[in-house]
Design an enzyme around this catalytic site. Structure first.
Site, short mmCIF file in Angstrom:
data_model
loop_
_atom_site.label_atom_id
_atom_site.label_comp_id
_atom_site.label_asym_id
_atom_site.label_seq_id
_atom_site.Cartn_x
_atom_site.Cartn_y
_atom_site.Cartn_z
N LYS A 198 0.09 4.27 -0.21
CA LYS A 198 -0.52 5.49 0.34
C LYS A 198 -0.27 6.63 -0.66
O LYS A 198 -0.25 6.39 -1.85
CB LYS A 198 0.00 5.77 1.75
N ASN A 251 0.87 -1.18 0.00
CA ASN A 251 0.00 0.00 0.00
C ASN A 251 0.90 1.23 0.00
O ASN A 251 1.50 1.56 1.02
CB ASN A 251 -0.90 -0.01 1.24
N SER A 280 4.22 -1.65 10.25
CA SER A 280 5.67 -1.71 10.42
C SER A 280 6.26 -3.08 10.11
O SER A 280 7.20 -3.53 10.78
CB SER A 280 6.06 -1.25 11.84
N GLU A 306 -4.62 -4.42 11.06
CA GLU A 306 -3.61 -3.37 11.13
C GLU A 306 -3.82 -2.57 12.42
O GLU A 306 -4.64 -1.64 12.44
CB GLU A 306 -3.72 -2.43 9.93
N GLY A 328 3.23 2.82 10.52
CA GLY A 328 4.16 3.92 10.27
C GLY A 328 4.96 4.34 11.48
O GLY A 328 5.61 5.38 11.47
N HIS A 330 -9.25 1.29 5.47
CA HIS A 330 -7.95 1.55 6.09
C HIS A 330 -8.14 2.54 7.24
O HIS A 330 -8.93 3.48 7.13
CB HIS A 330 -6.97 2.12 5.05
N GLU A 377 -6.47 4.97 8.21
CA GLU A 377 -6.25 6.38 7.87
C GLU A 377 -7.52 6.99 7.30
O GLU A 377 -7.84 8.15 7.57
CB GLU A 377 -5.06 6.51 6.90
P1 13P Z 1 3.55 0.72 7.52
O1 13P Z 1 4.06 -0.57 6.93
O2 13P Z 1 4.24 1.93 6.97
O3 13P Z 1 3.49 0.67 9.00
O4 13P Z 1 2.02 0.87 7.00
C1 13P Z 1 1.14 -0.18 7.16
C2 13P Z 1 -0.12 0.14 6.45
O5 13P Z 1 -0.87 1.01 6.88
C3 13P Z 1 -0.42 -0.59 5.22
O6 13P Z 1 -1.74 -0.39 4.82
#
Ligand code: 13P
Length: 247
Positions: free
Chosen positions: A11, A9, A209, A164, A170, A92, A94
């Site tokens: 983003k 992903n 992560s 997640e 992140g 997601h 976010e």
């Molecule tokens: P990270 O791997 O940067 O922690 O992000 C995970 C994520 O949100 C994938 O959708």
């Protein structure tokens, strides 16, 4: 045996050149896992072209909860289908947090995505506060239940689930293998009570992560069927190493 799956992903990062870099890196990598990348919408067309003759699938990061109409800025599942997408990430954290998407909104997206023959990658996860309050199980099962209530349990036979934990995204602070496995197992156990066949077949990915150095341990867990990768999916070498860890 469930097939392992690794999805990148991006983003709001990357560009068309990054698709080519991944294609070249993965062409030099021996792997058996299923692999997909989810660039931003505007790169899907180029990505479809660049990935055409590879075993790397394409996915999108979101889809509208409507089929078509006056929804400025939104992208429909049909459009994603036309761009060659196989997967669509929905729910997601976010988007739940920044776009105020509710679990009911996410369930409508799930419907739209499946209606076009695409595979929803349904994200669930708790915040740090919710974990500290002992609410992890209720939160993740609650997010899953909203989709089951709207679509029925059998709809999950053509979907992917991604756990997640918000606090691991992140942050560089992945869930431990035990923490992740515990939640994956509880999700699968809840599903088992609804439909054993669906529960056994469903790929449940871990995201938050994931890096080359923790991927193999996470993916070795009984109920962890691969990863949803953010930051490391922007680095072709790191992403390929994670794909290898799943293979
Ligand atoms: P990270 O791997 O940067 O922690 O992000 C995970 C994520 O949100 C994938 O959708």
């Amino acid at each position: 045996m469930r097939q392992k799956l690794v999805i990148g992903n991006w983003k709001m990062n990357g560009n068309a050149d990054l698709v080519v870099a991944h294609r070249e890196q993965l062409a030099d990598t021996a792997f058996t896992a299923e692999v997909a990348i989810c660039p931003p919408f505007v790169y899907l067309h180029a990505a479809q072209h660049h990935l055409a003759d590879t075993n790397v699938a394409l996915g999108a990061q979101d889809a509208s909860d409507h089929a078509e109409g006056a929804y400025t800025g939104q992208i429909s599942a049909q459009m994603l289908h036309e761009q060659g997408c196989k997967y669509v990430i929905i729910g997601h954290s976010e988007r739940r947090a920044m776009c105020a998407e509710t679990s009911e909104d996410v369930a409508e997206k799930f419907v739209q995505v499946q209606a076009k023959g695409l595979i929803p990658v349904l994200c669930v996860g708790e915040t740090l506060f919710q974990r500290e309050q002992g609410q992890t199980q209720d939160v993740v099962v609650g997010q899953l239940k909203a989709v089951v209530a709207r679509c029925g349990i059998k709809a999950l036979a053509k979907a992917v689930l991604a756990y997640e934990p918000v606090w691991a995204i992140g942050t560089g602070k992945a869930a431990s293998t035990e923490q992740a496995q515990e939640v994956h197992q509880s999700l699968r156990q809840w599903l088992h009570k609804q439909d054993a066949e669906v529960a056994e077949g469903l790929q449940i990915l871990y995201g938050g992560s994931v890096k080359p150095d923790n991927a193999a341990a996470l993916f070795s867990q009984k109920d962890i069927d691969g990863g949803l990768i953010g930051g490391a999916a922007l680095q072709p070498e790191a992403f390929a190493a994670i794909v290898q860890a799943a293979s």
